[in-house]
Design an enzyme around this catalytic site. Sequence first.
Site, PDB file in Angstrom:
ATOM      1  N   ASP A  47       0.846  -1.201   0.000  1.00  0.00           N
ATOM      2  CA  ASP A  47       0.000   0.000   0.000  1.00  0.00           C
ATOM      3  C   ASP A  47       0.879   1.248   0.000  1.00  0.00           C
ATOM      4  O   ASP A  47       0.383   2.376  -0.064  1.00  0.00           O
ATOM      5  CB  ASP A  47      -1.027  -0.005   1.146  1.00  0.00           C
ATOM      6  N   SER A  48       2.212   1.044  -0.002  1.00  0.00           N
ATOM      7  CA  SER A  48       3.154   2.138  -0.283  1.00  0.00           C
ATOM      8  C   SER A  48       2.897   2.673  -1.692  1.00  0.00           C
ATOM      9  O   SER A  48       3.434   3.722  -2.065  1.00  0.00           O
ATOM     10  CB  SER A  48       4.603   1.655  -0.143  1.00  0.00           C
ATOM     11  N   ASP A  86      -1.227  -5.871  -0.419  1.00  0.00           N
ATOM     12  CA  ASP A  86      -1.650  -5.299   0.857  1.00  0.00           C
ATOM     13  C   ASP A  86      -3.151  -5.045   0.886  1.00  0.00           C
ATOM     14  O   ASP A  86      -3.720  -4.537  -0.089  1.00  0.00           O
ATOM     15  CB  ASP A  86      -0.949  -3.947   1.081  1.00  0.00           C
ATOM     16  N   LYS A 116      -1.617  -9.298   2.546  1.00  0.00           N
ATOM     17  CA  LYS A 116      -0.884  -8.915   3.758  1.00  0.00           C
ATOM     18  C   LYS A 116      -1.742  -7.916   4.525  1.00  0.00           C
ATOM     19  O   LYS A 116      -2.387  -7.058   3.909  1.00  0.00           O
ATOM     20  CB  LYS A 116       0.473  -8.306   3.409  1.00  0.00           C
ATOM     21  N   GLU A 118      -1.871  -5.526   8.409  1.00  0.00           N
ATOM     22  CA  GLU A 118      -1.094  -5.057   9.554  1.00  0.00           C
ATOM     23  C   GLU A 118      -1.785  -5.404  10.869  1.00  0.00           C
ATOM     24  O   GLU A 118      -3.013  -5.335  10.968  1.00  0.00           O
ATOM     25  CB  GLU A 118      -0.912  -3.527   9.475  1.00  0.00           C
ATOM     26  N   GLU A 185       8.722  -4.874  10.667  1.00  0.00           N
ATOM     27  CA  GLU A 185       9.204  -3.575  10.187  1.00  0.00           C
ATOM     28  C   GLU A 185       9.752  -2.727  11.320  1.00  0.00           C
ATOM     29  O   GLU A 185       9.067  -2.496  12.333  1.00  0.00           O
ATOM     30  CB  GLU A 185       8.059  -2.819   9.471  1.00  0.00           C
TER      31      GLU A 185
HETATM   32  O1  KIV Z   1       3.544  -1.145   1.704  1.00  0.00           O
HETATM   33  C1  KIV Z   1       4.708  -1.585   1.699  1.00  0.00           C
HETATM   34  O2  KIV Z   1       5.522  -1.298   0.814  1.00  0.00           O
HETATM   35  C2  KIV Z   1       5.077  -2.482   2.784  1.00  0.00           C
HETATM   36  C3  KIV Z   1       6.527  -2.854   2.891  1.00  0.00           C
HETATM   37  C4  KIV Z   1       7.305  -1.708   3.379  1.00  0.00           C
HETATM   38  C5  KIV Z   1       6.731  -4.062   3.756  1.00  0.00           C
HETATM   39  O3  KIV Z   1       4.264  -2.879   3.555  1.00  0.00           O
END
Ligand code: KIV
Length: 280
Positions: A47-48, A86, A116, A118, A185
Site C-alpha cells: 500500500d506504499s 496489501d 498482507k 497489519e 518492520e
Molecule cells: O507497503 C509496503 O511497501 C510495505 C513494505 C514496506 C513491507 O508494507
Amino acid sequence: MSSAQVRVPDLRQKKLAGEKIAMLTAYDATMARLLDRAGIDVILVGDSLATVVLGQPNTLAVTLDAMIHHTAAVARGTEHALVVTDMPFLTYQVSVAEAVRNAGRLLKEGGAAAVKLEGGRPVLDVVHRLVEIGIPVMGHLGLQPQSVHQLGGYARRAVEPDEAAALVDDAVALEQAGAFAIVLEAIPSTVARAVTSRVGVPTIGIGSGPDCDGQVLVSYDMLGLFEGPVPSFVKQYANLAATVTAATRAYVDDVRAGAYPPTRSTVSSPSTSLGAGTKP
Ligand code: KIV
C-alpha cells in the site's frame, strides 16, 4: 535462479532449508517483469503505492479499487514470483465479513496469491477466517504505517522490553491463526531474532537486522527512483532517478536541436512498447 513458480508453502520450506527469501515491492507490470526476471521470490504490491506512485502523504487514502488495479498489472507481469498484495486501511478492520469480501476481490480481480495485513491480536479473527476459506495471509508487525496518526510518526517500534514481549506474543498468535509469513518492520534486530526463532513461519524483515528469514524493501527506494527521503537502512543498488533525468535531458536537447528524429529515419518498425503491428 529458479524458474519454478514460487508458492505459499515454498516459503516455509525455504526457512526450513535455511534459504533466505528476497522480496521487493512493485506496482506495475513492467517493473514486476524486471524483478521477476531477476529471480525475486516474492513481489509485494504494497500500500506504499499511495506514497511511492500516487503522491499521497501516507498509506491511508489508497483505495481497494486502486490496489486491485495495480495488483492485476503486477500479476500480468509476473511468471515466477509469489504475488502478495496489501489490504488497505479500513478494508479489514470493520468486520470479518467485509475483510473476506475485500480480500477475495484482491485474489479474484487482482490475481494475487495472498494478502498482507497489519496488526497482531486485534486482527486474529480476520486472519483465522481468511486462512480457513483458503486465502493465504502474511502478517505485518512492528512499525505499522496504517497507524501513523496514532503512533505520531514512523519511529522504530518494540524498543522497550514490554512492547518487544508483546510483539513476540503477537507473532506467535499470528502463526497460530494461520499466517504463512510475517513482515517485521523497524524493530531492533534482537527482537527480530527472537521472533524468527520462536515461530515456524518465515519472518521477512525491513529495517529489522540480518537475522530474519528474508528481507523486503520498497523497490523505488533500493533502485534510487523515489526521490523522497529514504530510510537509513535502505541500500541503494542504483540511482535510476539520475539516469532517467539525464536521459530525459538528452531527449529534450535533441528534440529542441532538431537532432531527433534524424532526418532520414533508420527506424523501420514501430516501438515494441506500442505493441506489435501498432501504427505510429
Ligand atoms: O507497503 C509496503 O511497501 C510495505 C513494505 C514496506 C513491507 O508494507
